[in-house]
Design an enzyme around this catalytic site. Sequence first.
Site, PDB file in Angstrom:
ATOM      1  N   GLY A 104       0.835  -1.195   0.000  1.00 13.32           N
ATOM      2  CA  GLY A 104       0.000   0.000   0.000  1.00 13.32           C
ATOM      3  C   GLY A 104       0.871   1.246   0.000  1.00 13.32           C
ATOM      4  O   GLY A 104       2.089   1.189  -0.229  1.00 13.32           O
TER       5      GLY A 104
ATOM      6  N   ARG B 156     -16.272  11.312  13.249  1.00 12.14           N
ATOM      7  CA  ARG B 156     -16.877  10.082  12.742  1.00 12.14           C
ATOM      8  C   ARG B 156     -17.561   9.248  13.817  1.00 12.14           C
ATOM      9  O   ARG B 156     -18.641   8.696  13.598  1.00 12.14           O
ATOM     10  CB  ARG B 156     -15.806   9.221  12.055  1.00 12.14           C
ATOM     11  CG  ARG B 156     -15.357   9.771  10.727  1.00 12.14           C
ATOM     12  CD  ARG B 156     -14.229   8.956  10.147  1.00 12.14           C
ATOM     13  NE  ARG B 156     -13.887   9.438   8.817  1.00 12.14           N
ATOM     14  CZ  ARG B 156     -12.880   8.968   8.104  1.00 12.14           C
ATOM     15  NH1 ARG B 156     -12.110   8.015   8.596  1.00 12.14           N
ATOM     16  NH2 ARG B 156     -12.632   9.450   6.899  1.00 12.14           N
TER      17      ARG B 156
END
EC number: 1.4.3.16
Length: 439
Positions: free
Chosen positions: A13, A267
């Site tokens: 990644g 969030r």
Amino acid sequence: MKRVADVLIVGSGVAGLYASLNLREDLEIIMVSKKSVNLCNSSLAQGGIAVARGKEDFQSFIEDTLKAGKYENNIDSVRVLVEESMDNINKLIDLGANFEKDENGVLFTKEGAHEINRIVYHKDITGKHVEDILLENVKRRKNIKIIEDCEMVDIYHRGNRCIGALFNKDGQDLSIYAKVVILATGGIGGLFKKSTNERIITGDSIGVAIRNNIEIKDLSYIQIHPTAFFSKKSEEKRFLISESVRGEGGKLLNCNGERFVDELLPRDIVSKKIYEEMKKTNSNNVFLDVSFMEKSFLQNRFPNIYNKCLEEGIDISKEPIPVAPAQHYFMGGIKVDLNGKTSMENLYAFGETSCTGVHGANRLASNSLLEALVFSRRGALEINSYIDNLELIIEERECEDLDKYRLLNRKILIDEICRLRGDIKDELVTCGGECKKSS
């Protein structure tokens, strides 16, 4: 089968790729990917990358990060993240990243819990764009070799010094020995029934770390994203509806078409409010409405989301998007210092695999890619400075039971999460009866 390198990077990644590009070009590097090299969570990051807009924004950005993290963050890590943010964005641009611009320069958008607009982005596929740019650069480096379809099952160490790792490559054992090993295998989303993560992201490095007595931290800090596309497919990867949709003005509505929350709160708070509203209205989901925005704006700003929703039968320019919370990010991981160094010598961890403490109990939107960039670069530069003084150690090992260790790593991690977070144990998948045989 056996291979050797100066540096072994497990994971492909953004954290792993960027680390490799910041390592010296005279070092032999092997990068191992569990599946295809571009199948990773980094490619799923939609919103963008947070960046301090000059020194005058340092304190505000720090405060936003601390507030979102419930002030449980490592303040030194947060300062490093913020103060080195622009340098790393500029390096990405030098490598070929193309963030959205207008006639005055780079555009900045806003996301939940940020005081100001400070997110750079590329349409609604920022993670994929950055991953692709980094991978292009890596493939041009002759000193970096990539091995795909190769799953790590253990590390090798002599005392407290890491000397390599063991992999399952097409059912055969592959031993790779290196002076330095970097773990960058991502988070734990594949362990959850409902997650925005790729299913292959199963906390491999963290399970290995626990089994080898490497320090870990904050395993109970698991982030639930408020707005994943609601689907009745119970155990598939959930498509993320980016924070930036709410940042651009998207409204959250209950099943009666009523707003019930400030969309730009952190969030964890928005997710909690959605769960409460779903319970109150006996619903499986709520709705994210952008139908009042111009269709052309939606197609240009959110092309990926627009087209994906169309595939699911939802025209977001005409009707609201059904959404529900889903596991998204892991704030815990392998405990590291400000350069990504773990408690084991010559072993580093970067990105979501690591726990720098920068996120505290809850990650601020668009700080994930930034963390991967900032700390992987710092670690790579540290490795450059001392690796010439290290000896490559190769030890003959007997063939291991690869499946046993793979399943044991997963079982150890799931058991530890369940111990710490009994409230979410029903959300976790199991590795089946095979786990019992491996214990």
